[in-house]
Scaffold this motif. Structure first.
Motif, mmCIF file in Angstrom:
data_model
loop_
_atom_site.group_PDB
_atom_site.id
_atom_site.type_symbol
_atom_site.label_atom_id
_atom_site.label_comp_id
_atom_site.label_asym_id
_atom_site.label_seq_id
_atom_site.Cartn_x
_atom_site.Cartn_y
_atom_site.Cartn_z
ATOM 1 N N LEU A 15 0.839 -1.203 0.000
ATOM 2 C CA LEU A 15 0.000 0.000 0.000
ATOM 3 C C LEU A 15 0.876 1.256 0.000
ATOM 4 O O LEU A 15 0.578 2.238 -0.682
ATOM 5 C CB LEU A 15 -0.922 0.007 1.216
ATOM 6 C CG LEU A 15 -2.032 -1.056 1.240
ATOM 7 C CD1 LEU A 15 -2.744 -1.043 2.586
ATOM 8 C CD2 LEU A 15 -3.032 -0.824 0.118
ATOM 9 N N LYS A 16 1.965 1.213 0.755
ATOM 10 C CA LYS A 16 2.895 2.344 0.791
ATOM 11 C C LYS A 16 3.561 2.544 -0.567
ATOM 12 O O LYS A 16 3.958 3.657 -0.907
ATOM 13 C CB LYS A 16 3.965 2.113 1.862
ATOM 14 C CG LYS A 16 3.448 2.177 3.296
ATOM 15 C CD LYS A 16 4.565 1.900 4.291
ATOM 16 C CE LYS A 16 4.072 1.974 5.728
ATOM 17 N NZ LYS A 16 5.150 1.658 6.699
ATOM 18 N N TRP A 17 3.678 1.464 -1.339
ATOM 19 C CA TRP A 17 4.334 1.517 -2.648
ATOM 20 C C TRP A 17 3.470 2.220 -3.683
ATOM 21 O O TRP A 17 3.968 2.686 -4.700
ATOM 22 C CB TRP A 17 4.658 0.092 -3.078
ATOM 23 C CG TRP A 17 5.561 -0.045 -4.265
ATOM 24 C CD1 TRP A 17 5.213 -0.443 -5.520
ATOM 25 C CD2 TRP A 17 6.966 0.201 -4.311
ATOM 26 N NE1 TRP A 17 6.318 -0.464 -6.344
ATOM 27 C CE2 TRP A 17 7.410 -0.068 -5.629
ATOM 28 C CE3 TRP A 17 7.906 0.624 -3.364
ATOM 29 C CZ2 TRP A 17 8.738 0.071 -6.018
ATOM 30 C CZ3 TRP A 17 9.221 0.769 -3.757
ATOM 31 C CH2 TRP A 17 9.625 0.492 -5.067
ATOM 32 N N GLU A 18 2.142 2.273 -3.443
ATOM 33 C CA GLU A 18 1.221 2.929 -4.365
ATOM 34 C C GLU A 18 1.310 4.443 -4.194
ATOM 35 O O GLU A 18 0.980 4.972 -3.137
ATOM 36 C CB GLU A 18 -0.221 2.476 -4.107
ATOM 37 C CG GLU A 18 -0.569 1.139 -4.714
ATOM 38 C CD GLU A 18 -0.695 1.208 -6.227
ATOM 39 O OE1 GLU A 18 -0.898 2.313 -6.772
ATOM 40 O OE2 GLU A 18 -0.585 0.152 -6.870
ATOM 41 N N PRO A 19 1.736 5.182 -5.226
ATOM 42 C CA PRO A 19 1.962 6.623 -5.073
ATOM 43 C C PRO A 19 0.707 7.429 -4.754
ATOM 44 O O PRO A 19 0.806 8.486 -4.126
ATOM 45 C CB PRO A 19 2.558 7.035 -6.429
ATOM 46 C CG PRO A 19 2.152 5.962 -7.379
ATOM 47 C CD PRO A 19 2.095 4.708 -6.569
ATOM 48 N N ALA A 50 -6.008 0.376 -3.733
ATOM 49 C CA ALA A 50 -5.737 -0.375 -2.510
ATOM 50 C C ALA A 50 -6.079 -1.852 -2.709
ATOM 51 O O ALA A 50 -5.332 -2.749 -2.283
ATOM 52 C CB ALA A 50 -6.532 0.206 -1.349
ATOM 53 N N GLU A 51 -7.191 -2.107 -3.349
ATOM 54 C CA GLU A 51 -7.605 -3.488 -3.599
ATOM 55 C C GLU A 51 -6.603 -4.205 -4.501
ATOM 56 O O GLU A 51 -6.201 -5.345 -4.230
ATOM 57 C CB GLU A 51 -8.990 -3.511 -4.239
ATOM 58 C CG GLU A 51 -9.501 -4.900 -4.534
ATOM 59 C CD GLU A 51 -10.901 -4.898 -5.123
ATOM 60 O OE1 GLU A 51 -11.180 -5.771 -5.969
ATOM 61 O OE2 GLU A 51 -11.704 -4.029 -4.739
ATOM 62 N N ARG A 52 -6.179 -3.543 -5.576
ATOM 63 C CA ARG A 52 -5.216 -4.165 -6.492
ATOM 64 C C ARG A 52 -3.880 -4.418 -5.796
ATOM 65 O O ARG A 52 -3.228 -5.440 -6.041
ATOM 66 C CB ARG A 52 -5.025 -3.274 -7.721
ATOM 67 C CG ARG A 52 -6.216 -3.285 -8.667
ATOM 68 C CD ARG A 52 -5.874 -2.612 -9.996
ATOM 69 N NE ARG A 52 -5.723 -1.172 -9.844
ATOM 70 C CZ ARG A 52 -6.708 -0.295 -10.056
ATOM 71 N NH1 ARG A 52 -7.907 -0.717 -10.414
ATOM 72 N NH2 ARG A 52 -6.493 0.993 -9.918
#
Length: 225
Positions: A15-19, A50-52
């Protein structure tokens, strides 16, 4: 096999990796490999991101998503404004411009209906809604026009499995019932399951995929967790 604590940390890290996401807004709990996401986000696209992200994590066997889209003051949009933007979003997609898609918006929930020829068009219609301001959720009821015979579809899906680097086709059985593809067998991860389901959806004439696959990491000798 990963523990629930390890899976939880991996999901948080993903989740942290998602900008576009603020991971602190999203709660993550894990029980028996089943991940539950909770919290609030400001857009529907963040909810989908978030789901992906959670689905990409190795060891996740199922996902329960309880994230709510909450708009801040000054960011609300009327259903009419959302509907107008949705129509333009569909028209802007070359693959959807000549398709018969109806749009209905009620309290920020967008409902898509109609028919298209391919599953990728059905997915594109939904994705076109994700970034629209004011959207809380998308209900995709678009149907796929049946075109091929059951045997042809089964062979095409099997061939797609064989081509895919992440799918072990030997452990997946395919059954075609009219416009429905039924997948049975085992996979090594939730990601492989998703790839198999996506491959089945890509077959012409398929309007429903029944996913009876199970994740069984321990069944693969030499698997290094």
């Amino acid at each position: 096999m990963k523990s629930d604590v390890e899976i939880q940390q991996d999901v948080i890290d993903e989740l942290k990796w998602e900008p576009i996401l603020d991971a602190s807004e999203i709660g993550v709990t894990v029980k028996g490999g089943v991940v539950t996401l909770s919290g609030t986000v400001s857009t529907y696209s963040k909810k989908m991101a978030a789901e992906r992200a959670a689905r990409r994590v190795q060891g996740v066997t199922a996902l329960a998503e309880d994230i709510e889209v909450v708009f801040f003051a000054g960011t609300m949009h009327t259903d009419t404004e959302i509907a107008q933007a949705a129509v333009q979003a569909i028209k802007s997609q070359a693959s959807l411009a000549d398709q018969h898609i109806q749009i209905k918006v009620e309290e920020g929930v967008v409902k898509l209906e109609g028919q298209v020829e391919w599953e990728y068009q059905r997915n594109e219609a939904k994705k076109a809604m994700e970034n629209l301001k004011g959207v809380r959720s998308v209900i995709n009821l678009i149907n796929i026009k049946p075109r091929a015979t059951a045997k042809d579809v089964e062979q095409q899906i099997a061939a797609a499995f064989q081509r895919h680097a992440n799918i072990d086709a030997r452990n997946i059985q395919i059954e075609i019932d009219k416009d429905r593809a039924i997948l049975r067998g085992t996979v090594r991860s939730l990601a492989e399951m998703g790839d198999a389901v996506d491959a089945a959806w890509a077959a012409p004439g398929i309007s429903k995929v029944e996913n009876d696959l199970t994740v069984k990491l321990a069944d693969y000798p030499g698997y290094d967790d």
